[in-house]
Design a protein around this motif. Sequence first.
Motif, mmCIF file in Angstrom:
data_model
loop_
_atom_site.group_PDB
_atom_site.id
_atom_site.type_symbol
_atom_site.label_atom_id
_atom_site.label_comp_id
_atom_site.label_asym_id
_atom_site.label_seq_id
_atom_site.Cartn_x
_atom_site.Cartn_y
_atom_site.Cartn_z
ATOM 1 N N TYR A 225 -3.807 -7.752 4.663
ATOM 2 C CA TYR A 225 -4.095 -7.536 3.234
ATOM 3 C C TYR A 225 -3.112 -8.330 2.376
ATOM 4 C CZ TYR A 225 -3.108 -5.333 -1.235
ATOM 5 O OH TYR A 225 -2.814 -5.126 -2.560
ATOM 6 N N ILE B 196 0.837 -1.203 0.000
ATOM 7 C CA ILE B 196 0.000 0.000 0.000
ATOM 8 C C ILE B 196 0.872 1.253 0.000
ATOM 9 C CG2 ILE B 196 -1.808 1.179 1.314
ATOM 10 C CD1 ILE B 196 -2.687 -1.545 0.370
ATOM 11 N N SER C 44 -10.055 -1.982 -1.246
ATOM 12 C CA SER C 44 -9.902 -2.242 -2.681
ATOM 13 C C SER C 44 -10.475 -1.038 -3.435
ATOM 14 C CB SER C 44 -10.703 -3.497 -3.021
ATOM 15 O OG SER C 44 -11.134 -3.453 -4.348
ATOM 16 N N GLU D 284 -5.921 1.316 -7.263
ATOM 17 C CA GLU D 284 -5.062 0.501 -6.390
ATOM 18 C C GLU D 284 -5.645 0.433 -4.974
ATOM 19 O OE1 GLU D 284 -1.322 2.986 -5.163
ATOM 20 O OE2 GLU D 284 -1.893 3.698 -7.134
ATOM 21 N N PHE D 285 -5.249 -0.588 -4.232
ATOM 22 C CA PHE D 285 -5.663 -0.679 -2.830
ATOM 23 C C PHE D 285 -5.058 0.502 -2.061
ATOM 24 C CE2 PHE D 285 -7.698 -4.811 -1.691
ATOM 25 C CZ PHE D 285 -7.765 -5.363 -2.962
ATOM 26 N N LYS E 172 -7.365 -9.192 0.139
ATOM 27 C CA LYS E 172 -8.721 -8.631 0.247
ATOM 28 C C LYS E 172 -8.720 -7.317 1.035
ATOM 29 C CE LYS E 172 -10.860 -13.103 -0.095
ATOM 30 N NZ LYS E 172 -11.765 -14.108 0.438
ATOM 31 N N SER E 173 -9.858 -6.634 1.043
ATOM 32 C CA SER E 173 -10.007 -5.436 1.875
ATOM 33 C C SER E 173 -10.023 -5.861 3.344
ATOM 34 C CB SER E 173 -11.312 -4.714 1.552
ATOM 35 O OG SER E 173 -11.290 -4.246 0.225
#
Length: 289
Positions: free
Chosen positions: A149, A4, A211, A124-125, A154-155
């Motif tokens: 993550y 991230i 997400s 992007e996440f 996943k979120s």
Amino acid sequence: MISIQKAVIPVAGLGTRFLPMTKAQPKEMLPLVDKPVIQYVVEEASRSGLSKMILVTSEGKHSIENHFSRFPQLEEILMRKNKTEDLNQLNWIQSLGEFIFVTQPQPLGLGHAVLCAEKAVGNEFFALLLGDDIFDPKEDALQALIDAYISSGKSVVGVQEVPHDHVERYGIVNSPDNKKNMSWCVNTIVEKPSPNETLSRWAAVGRYILSPAIFKLLQETRPGVGGEIQVTDALSRLADQGELIACPIPAKRFDTGNKVDYVKASIEFALKHPEIGSEISQYLKNFKT
Ligand code: G1P
């Protein structure tokens, strides 16, 4: 999977719980000793390696933008007066990342504030950090979510257990099947249920990894609790798709949007402050009402 890089930090709220203090000053600029609350949130994101801080502000919140922007005249004065330590404090703020400011034109809710950051986030996440929730800086709260993550793809919603009569202040996720405090797949998440509507005490506590799919869900989300567009309602649809993980945050939390917790945080941060800690500790030992 890339890690991230972007943090979305909504700072557009009205701060009515702290009126009259917050009439002309955003609640995010309330100090904990010598730094505004919002700086602790940005520092937490920076410690977890995030480099782009997207602050969603509203009209009239210039002081937040000013706090994270350079102030060349002040820097020059400090330099001339050889105030190196003060200058370092200013440079430190700049070193926390790149700051991007987007405006939420109307106060339509937290979900809407996040939606305003869509262009700045892209596909992007990203991390979502709410400014009222501060965690002990010694324990990197956000890092636990990033790890969840990375292992799930996943979120993730950061959760902690709260007293049962406090559930109506939070988004509440279903309890895990096991009791080992590991992450679990969320089946349901409900915004501010009344205590008789839920047995779970697992509350969303202001930290999320999301997400980019959340933006489309937010666009489709109608106003919910309080007539506002809620992040929780969009998350509930992610949960329906099996795309949301709950991750317990193993760090002490202060809800600085609440007066009692804000004062407690001020005391604890003062006690831990290298410059004033021992004097405050002495003062509290001798304090009599
Ligand atoms: C917001 C969210 C809620 C979350 C809480 C955490 O509520 O809507 O789901 O549990 O932050 O602090 P607010 O405190 O803005 O009412």
